[in-house]
Scaffold this motif. Structure first.
Motif, mmCIF file in Angstrom:
data_model
loop_
_atom_site.group_PDB
_atom_site.id
_atom_site.type_symbol
_atom_site.label_atom_id
_atom_site.label_comp_id
_atom_site.label_asym_id
_atom_site.label_seq_id
_atom_site.Cartn_x
_atom_site.Cartn_y
_atom_site.Cartn_z
ATOM 1 N N UNK A 28 20.126 52.879 35.312
ATOM 2 C CA UNK A 28 19.898 52.473 36.699
ATOM 3 C C UNK A 28 18.421 52.364 37.000
ATOM 4 N N UNK A 29 18.091 51.461 37.901
ATOM 5 C CA UNK A 29 16.744 51.349 38.416
ATOM 6 C C UNK A 29 16.722 52.145 39.725
ATOM 7 N N UNK A 30 16.157 53.357 39.695
ATOM 8 C CA UNK A 30 16.229 54.264 40.843
ATOM 9 C C UNK A 30 15.412 53.772 42.036
ATOM 10 N N UNK A 31 14.317 53.071 41.815
ATOM 11 C CA UNK A 31 13.535 52.576 42.952
ATOM 12 C C UNK A 31 14.314 51.509 43.711
ATOM 13 N N UNK A 32 15.072 50.683 43.014
ATOM 14 C CA UNK A 32 15.917 49.671 43.670
ATOM 15 C C UNK A 32 17.026 50.353 44.466
ATOM 16 N N UNK A 33 17.589 51.378 43.877
ATOM 17 C CA UNK A 33 18.660 52.117 44.543
ATOM 18 C C UNK A 33 18.146 52.773 45.835
ATOM 19 N N UNK A 35 15.553 51.784 47.621
ATOM 20 C CA UNK A 35 15.282 50.708 48.581
ATOM 21 C C UNK A 35 16.570 50.241 49.258
ATOM 22 N N UNK A 36 17.642 50.128 48.509
ATOM 23 C CA UNK A 36 18.924 49.704 49.086
ATOM 24 C C UNK A 36 19.472 50.752 50.061
ATOM 25 N N UNK A 37 19.364 52.037 49.699
ATOM 26 C CA UNK A 37 19.849 53.084 50.604
ATOM 27 C C UNK A 37 19.026 53.132 51.884
ATOM 28 N N UNK A 38 17.701 53.025 51.760
ATOM 29 C CA UNK A 38 16.841 53.060 52.944
ATOM 30 C C UNK A 38 17.114 51.863 53.844
ATOM 31 N N UNK A 39 17.236 50.690 53.250
ATOM 32 C CA UNK A 39 17.547 49.482 54.028
ATOM 33 C C UNK A 39 18.896 49.589 54.722
#
Length: 178
Positions: A28-33, A35-39
């Motif tokens: 998994x790409x944790x920074x993308x994850x 960003x998606x949760x914050x958004x």
């Protein structure tokens, strides 16, 4: 653990080219994850505010807590022209031994009460609490506040006819905030 095979070789090369390490453990790409949760959270808050469930004024309230002085706080709350009213009642002890925990109850008999705020004129932080009351809620709050010294507690109520207030002096025997 994901086995490293020929299919994952291009992904490993892509990560190595960017100076990143390929973690074959979870893929998994944790920074993308993140960003998606914050958004997603921001989207839910925006939706609640637009639906009227979360009042838009809640975003400005934290700034009001840093303002000192009753008149300045009243102006920031939009309650500059508030009138004293017998329909707003403050229930609290007249003399309190410990200013670190002062029990205060505010009740309003005004129709359409939307918001209640507690101000303490001699506190380092004048605004002690703000409560937004959804429609259909009983206009009564009970809380504990900190008081630095003997001072007036002011309850400001926003209702259908505007802003109304009540005052009550509470004497502190021991120190509270300071």
């Amino acid at each position: 653990m994901i086995p490293v095979d020929a299919a994952s070789a291009p992904a490993m090369a892509r990560y190595a080219a960017n100076g990143q390490q390929f973690d074959a453990g979870d893929g998994m790409d944790h920074s993308r994850r993140l960003a998606l949760k914050t958004g997603g959270r921001l989207g839910v808050v925006a939706w609640l505010a637009s639906a009227g469930v979360l009042p838009v004024s809640a975003a400005t309230i934290p700034q009001v807590f840093s303002i000192h002085g009753v008149d300045a706080v009243m102006q920031a709350l939009g309650a500059s022209g508030a009138h004293e009213s017998a329909a707003v009642e403050i229930a609290a002890a007249e003399i309190v031994e410990n200013g670190a925990m002062v029990s205060v109850e505010v009740a309003s008999r005004l129709p359409g009460t939307r918001q209640m705020a507690l101000l303490v004129d001699q506190n380092p932080t004048t605004l002690a609490a703000v409560f937004d009351l959804p429609e259909g809620t009983s206009p009564r709050i009970q809380t504990r506040i900190k008081m630095a010294k003997t001072s007036h507690v002011i309850a400001v109520v926003e209702a259908e006819g505007g802003f109304f207030l009540a005052r009550r002096e509470i004497k502190i025997v021991q120190g509270g905030c300071g």
